[in-house]
Design a protein around this motif. Sequence first.
Motif, PDB file in Angstrom:
ATOM      1  N   SER A   1      76.637 118.249  65.208  1.00 51.59           N
ATOM      2  CA  SER A   1      76.621 116.872  65.884  1.00 51.59           C
ATOM      3  C   SER A   1      75.400 115.843  65.389  1.00 51.59           C
ATOM      4  O   SER A   1      75.883 114.805  65.088  1.00 51.59           O
ATOM      5  CB  SER A   1      76.376 117.147  67.390  1.00 51.59           C
ATOM      6  N   ALA A   2      74.328 116.563  65.084  1.00 49.47           N
ATOM      7  CA  ALA A   2      73.343 115.633  64.222  1.00 49.47           C
ATOM      8  C   ALA A   2      73.775 115.242  63.075  1.00 49.47           C
ATOM      9  O   ALA A   2      73.447 114.014  62.668  1.00 49.47           O
ATOM     10  CB  ALA A   2      72.095 116.367  64.406  1.00 49.47           C
ATOM     11  N   ALA A   3      74.254 116.092  62.345  1.00 54.49           N
ATOM     12  CA  ALA A   3      74.704 115.791  60.799  1.00 54.49           C
ATOM     13  C   ALA A   3      75.782 114.587  61.127  1.00 54.49           C
ATOM     14  O   ALA A   3      75.746 113.884  60.049  1.00 54.49           O
ATOM     15  CB  ALA A   3      75.299 117.288  60.304  1.00 54.49           C
ATOM     16  N   LEU A   4      76.482 114.637  61.960  1.00 51.29           N
ATOM     17  CA  LEU A   4      77.562 113.595  62.100  1.00 51.29           C
ATOM     18  C   LEU A   4      77.233 112.414  62.858  1.00 51.29           C
ATOM     19  O   LEU A   4      78.035 111.287  62.811  1.00 51.29           O
ATOM     20  CB  LEU A   4      78.864 114.163  62.961  1.00 51.29           C
ATOM     21  N   SER A   5      75.801 112.183  63.240  1.00 51.68           N
ATOM     22  CA  SER A   5      75.532 110.922  64.221  1.00 51.68           C
ATOM     23  C   SER A   5      75.453 109.801  63.212  1.00 51.68           C
ATOM     24  O   SER A   5      75.102 110.019  62.091  1.00 51.68           O
ATOM     25  CB  SER A   5      73.990 111.364  64.775  1.00 51.68           C
ATOM     26  N   PRO A   6      75.744 108.548  63.730  1.00 52.76           N
ATOM     27  CA  PRO A   6      75.277 107.422  63.343  1.00 52.76           C
ATOM     28  C   PRO A   6      74.340 107.192  62.233  1.00 52.76           C
ATOM     29  O   PRO A   6      74.257 106.798  61.229  1.00 52.76           O
ATOM     30  CB  PRO A   6      75.648 106.284  64.070  1.00 52.76           C
ATOM     31  N   LEU A   7      73.206 107.685  62.852  1.00 50.01           N
ATOM     32  CA  LEU A   7      71.799 107.541  61.944  1.00 50.01           C
ATOM     33  C   LEU A   7      71.659 108.450  60.865  1.00 50.01           C
ATOM     34  O   LEU A   7      71.345 107.823  59.816  1.00 50.01           O
ATOM     35  CB  LEU A   7      70.675 107.957  63.205  1.00 50.01           C
ATOM     36  N   SER A   8      72.524 109.522  61.048  1.00 50.03           N
ATOM     37  CA  SER A   8      72.527 110.598  60.072  1.00 50.03           C
ATOM     38  C   SER A   8      73.348 110.055  58.725  1.00 50.03           C
ATOM     39  O   SER A   8      73.143 110.273  57.667  1.00 50.03           O
ATOM     40  CB  SER A   8      72.885 112.075  60.256  1.00 50.03           C
ATOM     41  N   ILE A   9      74.603 109.425  59.103  1.00 48.57           N
ATOM     42  CA  ILE A   9      75.524 108.867  58.464  1.00 48.57           C
ATOM     43  C   ILE A   9      74.919 107.632  57.531  1.00 48.57           C
ATOM     44  O   ILE A   9      75.084 107.666  56.437  1.00 48.57           O
ATOM     45  CB  ILE A   9      76.832 108.433  59.070  1.00 48.57           C
ATOM     46  N   ALA A  10      74.134 106.936  58.168  1.00 48.05           N
ATOM     47  CA  ALA A  10      73.532 105.741  57.639  1.00 48.05           C
ATOM     48  C   ALA A  10      72.457 106.147  56.714  1.00 48.05           C
ATOM     49  O   ALA A  10      72.511 105.616  55.526  1.00 48.05           O
ATOM     50  CB  ALA A  10      72.733 104.668  58.668  1.00 48.05           C
ATOM     51  N   HIS A  11      71.670 107.205  56.878  1.00 46.00           N
ATOM     52  CA  HIS A  11      70.709 107.687  56.216  1.00 46.00           C
ATOM     53  C   HIS A  11      71.418 108.315  54.804  1.00 46.00           C
ATOM     54  O   HIS A  11      71.007 108.064  53.859  1.00 46.00           O
ATOM     55  CB  HIS A  11      69.998 108.774  56.903  1.00 46.00           C
ATOM     56  N   ALA A  12      72.472 109.006  55.027  1.00 40.78           N
ATOM     57  CA  ALA A  12      73.346 109.730  53.822  1.00 40.78           C
ATOM     58  C   ALA A  12      73.548 108.549  52.893  1.00 40.78           C
ATOM     59  O   ALA A  12      73.917 108.659  51.832  1.00 40.78           O
ATOM     60  CB  ALA A  12      74.438 110.373  54.506  1.00 40.78           C
ATOM     61  N   ALA A  13      74.169 107.377  53.591  1.00 43.65           N
ATOM     62  CA  ALA A  13      74.664 106.153  52.704  1.00 43.65           C
ATOM     63  C   ALA A  13      73.771 105.434  52.044  1.00 43.65           C
ATOM     64  O   ALA A  13      73.854 104.690  51.150  1.00 43.65           O
ATOM     65  CB  ALA A  13      75.460 105.181  53.738  1.00 43.65           C
ATOM     66  N   ASP A  14      72.381 105.636  52.230  1.00 44.40           N
ATOM     67  CA  ASP A  14      71.410 104.921  51.655  1.00 44.40           C
ATOM     68  C   ASP A  14      71.219 105.726  50.227  1.00 44.40           C
ATOM     69  O   ASP A  14      71.548 106.816  49.990  1.00 44.40           O
ATOM     70  CB  ASP A  14      69.954 105.028  52.553  1.00 44.40           C
ATOM     71  N   LYS A  15      70.524 104.944  49.206  1.00 44.52           N
ATOM     72  CA  LYS A  15      70.200 105.464  47.926  1.00 44.52           C
ATOM     73  C   LYS A  15      68.974 104.903  47.310  1.00 44.52           C
ATOM     74  O   LYS A  15      68.316 104.255  47.860  1.00 44.52           O
ATOM     75  CB  LYS A  15      71.275 104.793  47.013  1.00 44.52           C
ATOM     76  N   THR A  16      68.376 105.695  46.546  1.00 39.67           N
ATOM     77  CA  THR A  16      66.990 105.350  45.881  1.00 39.67           C
ATOM     78  C   THR A  16      67.310 104.987  44.407  1.00 39.67           C
ATOM     79  O   THR A  16      66.394 104.562  43.831  1.00 39.67           O
ATOM     80  CB  THR A  16      66.037 106.589  45.940  1.00 39.67           C
ATOM     81  N   SER A  17      68.458 104.998  43.846  1.00 38.88           N
ATOM     82  CA  SER A  17      69.092 104.484  42.548  1.00 38.88           C
ATOM     83  C   SER A  17      70.443 104.064  42.619  1.00 38.88           C
ATOM     84  O   SER A  17      71.290 104.624  43.135  1.00 38.88           O
ATOM     85  CB  SER A  17      69.019 105.789  41.678  1.00 38.88           C
ATOM     86  N   VAL A  18      70.736 103.064  42.124  1.00 44.61           N
ATOM     87  CA  VAL A  18      72.027 102.414  42.128  1.00 44.61           C
ATOM     88  C   VAL A  18      72.273 101.891  40.696  1.00 44.61           C
ATOM     89  O   VAL A  18      71.436 101.424  39.960  1.00 44.61           O
ATOM     90  CB  VAL A  18      72.185 101.333  43.148  1.00 44.61           C
TER      91      VAL A  18
END
Length: 275
Positions: free
Chosen positions: A23-40
């Motif tokens: 559930s935590a892995a699918l939480s909005p906070l986790s998804i938002a974090h996953a969408a972040d990048k340090t290189s683009v």
Amino acid sequence: MHTRLSSVKNKFLLSAGALLLASAALSPLSIAHAADKTSVKVGIISGEDEDVWREVIKQAAAKGLTVKTVIFNDYNQPNEALQNGEVDANAFQHQPFLNNQIKVNHYDIVRVGDTAVWPIGLYSKKVKSAKALKEGAVIGVPNDPSNEARGLVLLEQQGLIKLKPGVGIAATTADITANPHHLKIKELDSGIIGRSVPDLDAAVVNTDWALKSGLTVEDRIAQEPVKDNPYNNFIAVKKENVSAPWVKTLVASYQNDAVKTVFDKVYKGTGETAW
């Protein structure tokens, strides 16, 4: 018996823990974090903008974001690359151009931060003003829909033609209602129109292509207004990434005084920052 119950209880707790972790892995906070990048990767057009983006890269690095530019030589490539995930963002276009690309190709691309505006100009090697153009003069205009309309509106502003009322940024040569000087409008690819100026009486050329073609401000015999210009360029991303933290960082890395200083030096008054 006690041992068996304890074993069942432990299995239940392990299962419950696994569910909580899922559930935590699918939480909005986790998804938002996953969408972040340090290189683009950012798609831009070759030329002077490469110098500007070198400063953007420095500004982004100071904010913890690594930016790599991917260089294109054609206006149609950066949006295709963005849509296909080959780059994370691009910075080369104005809204009318993107609107047309979305209409034709159904791209899922949106504007996230303005960069600059380059007033499109009418250039000539043969005359010094629009009024000096002769009867039957051959005038080049870009052949992509948004920039062709932009060029035709500029010709109308100079009193050279008249367009149907209200067509504005959707104008085509079919919308010309009056051509008192019998101008011959020649539609050419944006990438070659600047180099064709010596062979024409005049041509409407985007500023970046004008600079690449060796044209100067002295060759510009007319230009569109800067104020309330609908052709501000911007950084664009796929809609799904609009709220990603790296997008905000990327925009801030462009919209600052250090970048403006480099921009003004590189473009020598032919463009203006627009944030």
